[in-house]
Each structure stands twice: as C-alpha cells, then as structure tokens.
Design a protein around this motif. Structure first.
Motif, short mmCIF file in Angstrom:
data_model
loop_
_atom_site.label_atom_id
_atom_site.label_comp_id
_atom_site.label_asym_id
_atom_site.label_seq_id
_atom_site.Cartn_x
_atom_site.Cartn_y
_atom_site.Cartn_z
N ALA A 157 -5.95 -2.62 15.62
CA ALA A 157 -6.06 -2.72 14.16
C ALA A 157 -4.99 -3.68 13.69
CB ALA A 157 -5.86 -1.34 13.54
N ASP A 213 -3.85 8.88 18.35
CA ASP A 213 -4.15 8.25 17.06
C ASP A 213 -3.52 6.86 17.03
OD1 ASP A 213 -5.05 7.90 14.51
OD2 ASP A 213 -3.81 9.47 13.60
N PRO A 214 -4.34 5.80 17.10
CA PRO A 214 -3.80 4.44 17.24
C PRO A 214 -3.10 3.94 15.97
CG PRO A 214 -6.18 4.39 16.95
CD PRO A 214 -5.80 5.83 17.05
N ILE A 219 -1.61 0.66 13.40
CA ILE A 219 -1.92 -0.69 12.90
C ILE A 219 -0.80 -1.66 13.25
CG2 ILE A 219 -2.29 -2.06 10.80
CD1 ILE A 219 -3.48 0.50 9.50
N ARG A 262 -12.12 3.64 7.01
CA ARG A 262 -11.27 4.32 6.02
C ARG A 262 -11.31 3.53 4.72
NH1 ARG A 262 -4.79 4.76 6.87
NH2 ARG A 262 -4.93 2.53 6.42
N THR A 273 -9.28 -2.01 21.62
CA THR A 273 -9.28 -2.65 20.30
C THR A 273 -7.87 -2.60 19.72
OG1 THR A 273 -9.84 -0.53 19.29
CG2 THR A 273 -11.67 -2.01 19.82
N THR A 285 0.84 -1.21 0.00
CA THR A 285 0.00 0.00 0.00
C THR A 285 0.87 1.25 0.00
OG1 THR A 285 -0.16 -0.08 2.42
CG2 THR A 285 -1.93 -1.13 1.15
N GLU A 335 -3.45 3.72 1.26
CA GLU A 335 -3.40 2.83 2.41
C GLU A 335 -4.50 1.76 2.37
OE1 GLU A 335 -3.68 6.00 2.35
OE2 GLU A 335 -2.19 6.97 3.62
N SER A 336 -4.38 0.84 3.31
CA SER A 336 -5.35 -0.24 3.43
C SER A 336 -6.74 0.29 3.78
CB SER A 336 -4.89 -1.22 4.52
OG SER A 336 -4.82 -0.57 5.76
N ARG A 384 -3.25 -5.99 10.37
CA ARG A 384 -3.14 -6.21 8.92
C ARG A 384 -2.01 -7.17 8.63
NH1 ARG A 384 -1.45 -4.33 3.67
NH2 ARG A 384 0.16 -2.77 4.08
N HIS A 391 1.07 -5.14 12.30
CA HIS A 391 1.27 -5.97 11.11
C HIS A 391 1.77 -7.34 11.51
CE1 HIS A 391 1.20 -1.85 9.69
NE2 HIS A 391 1.01 -2.28 8.45
N ARG A 450 3.25 12.48 15.75
CA ARG A 450 1.85 12.07 15.69
C ARG A 450 1.26 12.12 17.09
NH1 ARG A 450 -0.50 7.46 12.19
NH2 ARG A 450 -2.05 6.36 13.40
N PRO A 459 2.55 2.84 11.38
CA PRO A 459 1.72 3.79 10.63
C PRO A 459 2.41 4.06 9.30
CG PRO A 459 3.08 4.99 12.18
CD PRO A 459 3.45 3.52 12.32
N SER A 460 1.77 4.83 8.45
CA SER A 460 2.43 5.25 7.22
C SER A 460 3.66 6.09 7.58
CB SER A 460 1.45 6.04 6.36
OG SER A 460 0.85 7.07 7.12
N PRO A 508 -10.19 8.39 15.67
CA PRO A 508 -9.00 8.14 14.86
C PRO A 508 -9.29 8.17 13.36
CG PRO A 508 -9.16 6.52 16.60
CD PRO A 508 -10.36 7.38 16.71
N GLY A 509 -8.42 8.81 12.64
CA GLY A 509 -8.49 8.78 11.19
C GLY A 509 -9.54 9.70 10.59
O1 TXA Z 1 -1.85 0.58 4.36
C1 TXA Z 1 -1.77 0.89 5.55
O2 TXA Z 1 -2.71 0.71 6.35
C2 TXA Z 1 -0.45 1.51 6.04
C3 TXA Z 1 0.64 0.47 5.89
C4 TXA Z 1 1.96 0.93 6.47
O3 TXA Z 1 0.23 -0.73 6.48
N1 TXA Z 1 -0.58 1.99 7.39
C5 TXA Z 1 -1.31 3.09 7.71
O4 TXA Z 1 -1.27 3.45 9.04
O5 TXA Z 1 -1.94 3.72 6.90
P1 TXA Z 1 -1.77 4.86 9.59
O6 TXA Z 1 -1.34 4.87 10.99
O7 TXA Z 1 -1.27 5.94 8.73
O8 TXA Z 1 -3.31 4.76 9.53
C6 TXA Z 1 -3.99 3.88 10.42
C7 TXA Z 1 -5.45 4.22 10.49
C8 TXA Z 1 -5.67 5.54 11.17
O9 TXA Z 1 -6.77 6.17 10.55
C9 TXA Z 1 -5.97 5.11 12.58
O10 TXA Z 1 -6.70 6.09 13.27
C10 TXA Z 1 -6.78 3.84 12.34
O11 TXA Z 1 -6.11 3.23 11.25
N2 TXA Z 1 -6.72 2.94 13.49
C11 TXA Z 1 -5.66 2.26 13.97
N3 TXA Z 1 -5.98 1.55 15.07
C12 TXA Z 1 -7.29 1.78 15.30
C13 TXA Z 1 -8.20 1.35 16.31
N4 TXA Z 1 -7.84 0.52 17.29
N5 TXA Z 1 -9.48 1.81 16.23
C14 TXA Z 1 -9.87 2.65 15.24
N6 TXA Z 1 -9.03 3.10 14.27
C15 TXA Z 1 -7.77 2.67 14.30
#
Ligand code: TXA
Ligand code: MG
Length: 355
Positions: free
Chosen positions: A125, A68-69, A71, A201, A123, A41, A186-187, A127, A73, A64, A148-149, A235-236
């Motif tokens: 996230a 903001d939580p 992901i 998202r 919770t 991604t 992103e995913s 992937r 992997h 950051r 995260p990204s 978040p997000g």
């Molecule tokens: O493609 C992707 O998802 C990339 C690659 C590196 O895997 N990662 C990515 O991470 O985009 P980031 O941190 O930029 O975005 C993660 C999103 C954010 O919107 C965050 O708020 C949401 O996922 N998120 C993460 N954990 C969460 C949780 N426990 N509950 C709700 N939203 C969550």
C-alpha cells in the motif's frame, strides 16, 4: 514484547517545519527508531520501510497483529518505483490527480520493501501525503516511511499529538507536534491489483471523485466480527476498530425518529444508573440537554468535512468524560459520509439500531 523507549515531543510549525527538528527526527528514522508525525489525514507512526526490524517495532508499539499490513509513505513520484513494481497506467493517472493527498494505492510490492510491511503479501500500500511535515520528514530520511495510524490497535485514530502521547507514550521515540490533522479520517485505500479496481476502505478522497478517473470502480468494505468465527478478516475489515472504551450505539434512519429514539434510550440508560454520552450535530445538541447526560457537538450537520475533521477527537473527548454508553445518529452517507459511516459502524462494533 512491547517496544519501550523514552518519548520526546517536538513542537513543529505545520507549514514550515524547522529543518533542525526534521533532521533529528530523520536521524531517528534512519536509526531504526519510531517517529510519529502529522499527515493531512491522521497522525502516522513511522519507521524506515526498508528496515524489517524497525517495522517490527511499529507492530510491537501499537500492539497490532503482524497480519495487518502497513502503508508505505513516499515524498515524490520517483520514489514509487522503489516501493512498487509493474505499476499500471491507471496508478499514474490517479497519482497525477490525487497525490499528494489522502489516497492509498495497493500495488505489486518491490523487493526493496520487506515482506513484514505487507504482512507477507506480494502487494504494498503506497501513499504520498501532502502535509509539509510528513513530506519534509520523508525527504530528510531518504527512505520511504512505513506508517499506520498512530493509535493503539483498535482505538480511535490519533488526530493530534496529544492523542498519540495518550496511546503511545514510552512506545514511540519522537512525536512531531504539528497541530491537528486537517481531514481527520484516514486515506481512501484502493486496490489496483484486482481485476476490477476496488475501494477497500472509504476515506478522505471520495468514491465520487475517484469515479471521475475510474468509472467502473468497485467498493468492497466488509465488517467482519473476528470473535464470531466468520471468515477470516482480510486487512482492514475488522468490525471492532476505532472503538472508545464506552460502548457506542449507532442509531440509523430518519433523523427525527433517530433523535427521538436517542432521547428515549438516554432516559432508559440513565434510569438504570448508567452514565450516558451523546454525540450530536451542533444544531441538535439542544434536543438532549439534561443534567446527567454528557453531550459533545460534532460540528454542523451541513458540513461533513467539519464533522470528519473532529470525529475521532470527539469520540475520544466524550469517552474521557467517563461515560458508559455513547449514542450517535447516522449522518448522510454520500461523499465523505461514506468514510464517516464506515468509522462509526466499527466504533460501534456493529451495534446499529435501525429506526
Ligand atoms: O491516512 C492514512 O492512511 C493513515 C496515515 C498515517 O497515512 N494511515 C493509516 O494506516 O490509516 P493504517 O495502518 O491505520 O491503515 C492501513 C489500512 C489497513 O486497513 C490495512 O489493512 C490496509 O490499509 N492495507 C495496508 N497494506 C495493505 C495491503 N498490502 N493490502 C491490503 N490492505 C492493505
Ligand atoms: Mg489505523
């Protein structure tokens, strides 16, 4: 306090990464350090997901907010039980169909994953990326990797090692350069802890594809302006995200009318002495030729996968041409277009002109 370090960049074959390089990066992960790595991604900024101090470094490096939580992997389906508990059957079905790949599932967090990863939520996230370099790194590290990204907070995501370096030089220990990320967005994030499974998202796996497994899948993408005193963004949901330095204006509506409006706006801004950039589908670039306007082609309007792949890179590219305002028309919103629209609205910080 920002996280400061010496950044090393290691070129790595994207299909068959050299085990020695992966071992060095895995050592750094186990040591609590930060490794940026390619995924299918975008690039991720990784740390040992079981090490709270290491995860803290991610927040510091990206600047950051810790609200903001992040992901987590994993490399194999067995690892899912280390990071999540009470996993519903639907999660297994989705994993069967879409993993490894661009789908992130929100599940109940296991006690093995420290709260900071999830900004204190119960919770997590999760992937499972398909990129061979990401896969090899997680396997060699022997731990799930929080990532995260790999961009500075609120900047366009990084789809090449050069973007990571631009944002995070001195703030990441190792960058594995495995070439450009193929999907470019992103995913898709889907919350399976809600009563109704919900997309939070839009991303690399489309709503249409997910509905073949969950017909009742809901979508909740909100654009919250944190400066306006609206309800706190979860978040997000931040409206300002993926933003270039220049102000981006998104022109929405009929393509012909939108392009006419872009021509008018470009002329007005130029007359006012502003440096204008236009992002346009390749077929439409010639509509805007003008000596003082910078134009970057997005790829063919017939091929949303191609536009997605290059979108963040093209936003960074036109920004680097030192323009003050960037104009772009909206694209179809079906399929991958939903994720493209989401990223453009946030890059524009909500500045949408409807024609
Ligand atoms: O493609 C992707 O998802 C990339 C690659 C590196 O895997 N990662 C990515 O991470 O985009 P980031 O941190 O930029 O975005 C993660 C999103 C954010 O919107 C965050 O708020 C949401 O996922 N998120 C993460 N954990 C969460 C949780 N426990 N509950 C709700 N939203 C969550
Ligand atoms: Mg991000």
């Amino acid at each position: 306090m920002p996280y400061l370090t010496r950044t090393r960049v290691y070129p790595v074959d994207s299909e068959h990464p050299a085990p020695g390089i992966i071992a060095a990066a895995a050592d750094a992960i186990r040591d609590g350090r930060l490794v940026a790595f390619p995924t299918e991604t975008v690039y991720g900024l990784g740390a040992d997901a079981t090490n709270a101090e290491a995860v803290m470094r991610i927040f510091a490096a990206k600047q950051r907010p810790t609200t903001d939580p992040i992901i987590v992997h994993i490399a194999t389906i067995d690892q899912l039980d280390q990071v999540a508990v009470e996993i519903p059957a639907i999660a297994r079905q989705l994993a069967d169909r879409f993993w490894a790949g661009a789908l992130t599932m929100i599940l109940k967090r296991s006690a093995h994953i420290p709260g900071i990863v999830s900004a204190g939520r119960d919770t997590v996230a999760v992937r499972m990326p398909s990129h061979p370099v990401a896969h090899a790194l997680i396997v060699a590290s022997g731990v799930p990797i929080a990532a995260p990204s790999a961009n500075t907070f609120s900047r366009p995501s990084a789809t090449t090692a050069a973007h990571v370096f631009e944002d995070l030089n001195h703030h990441v220990d190792i960058i594995l350069d495995g070439g450009a990320a193929h999907i470019g967005l992103e995913s898709t994030v889907i919350d399976l802890t809600l009563e109704t499974a919900t997309i939070l998202r839009p991303g690399g796996i489309t709503l249409e594809a997910l509905r073949t497994i969950i017909p009742s899948l809901a979508v909740s993408t909100r654009f919250i302006n944190v400066d306006s005193g609206e309800a706190a963004a979860s978040p997000g949901e931040m409206l300002k995200h993926y933003s270039p330095r220049a102000r981006l204006l998104l022109i929405d509506g009929d393509p012909v009318l939108a392009n006419t409006r872009i021509q008018q706006l470009a002329a007005e801004f130029t007359q006012n002495g502003e440096r204008v950039g236009i992002l346009a589908p390749d077929e439409e670039v010639s509509l805007f030729a003008g000596s003082r306007i910078k134009i970057v082609g997005l790829g063919s309007r017939e091929n949303l996968a191609q536009i997605s792949e290059g979108l963040f890179a093209n936003i960074r590219r036109i920004d680097a041409l030192n323009v003050e305002v960037i104009l772009i028309r909206s694209l179809p919103r079906e399929g991958l277009g939903a994720a493209i629209w989401d990223r453009l609205v946030r890059a524009a910080e909500g500045r949408i002109i409807t024609v």
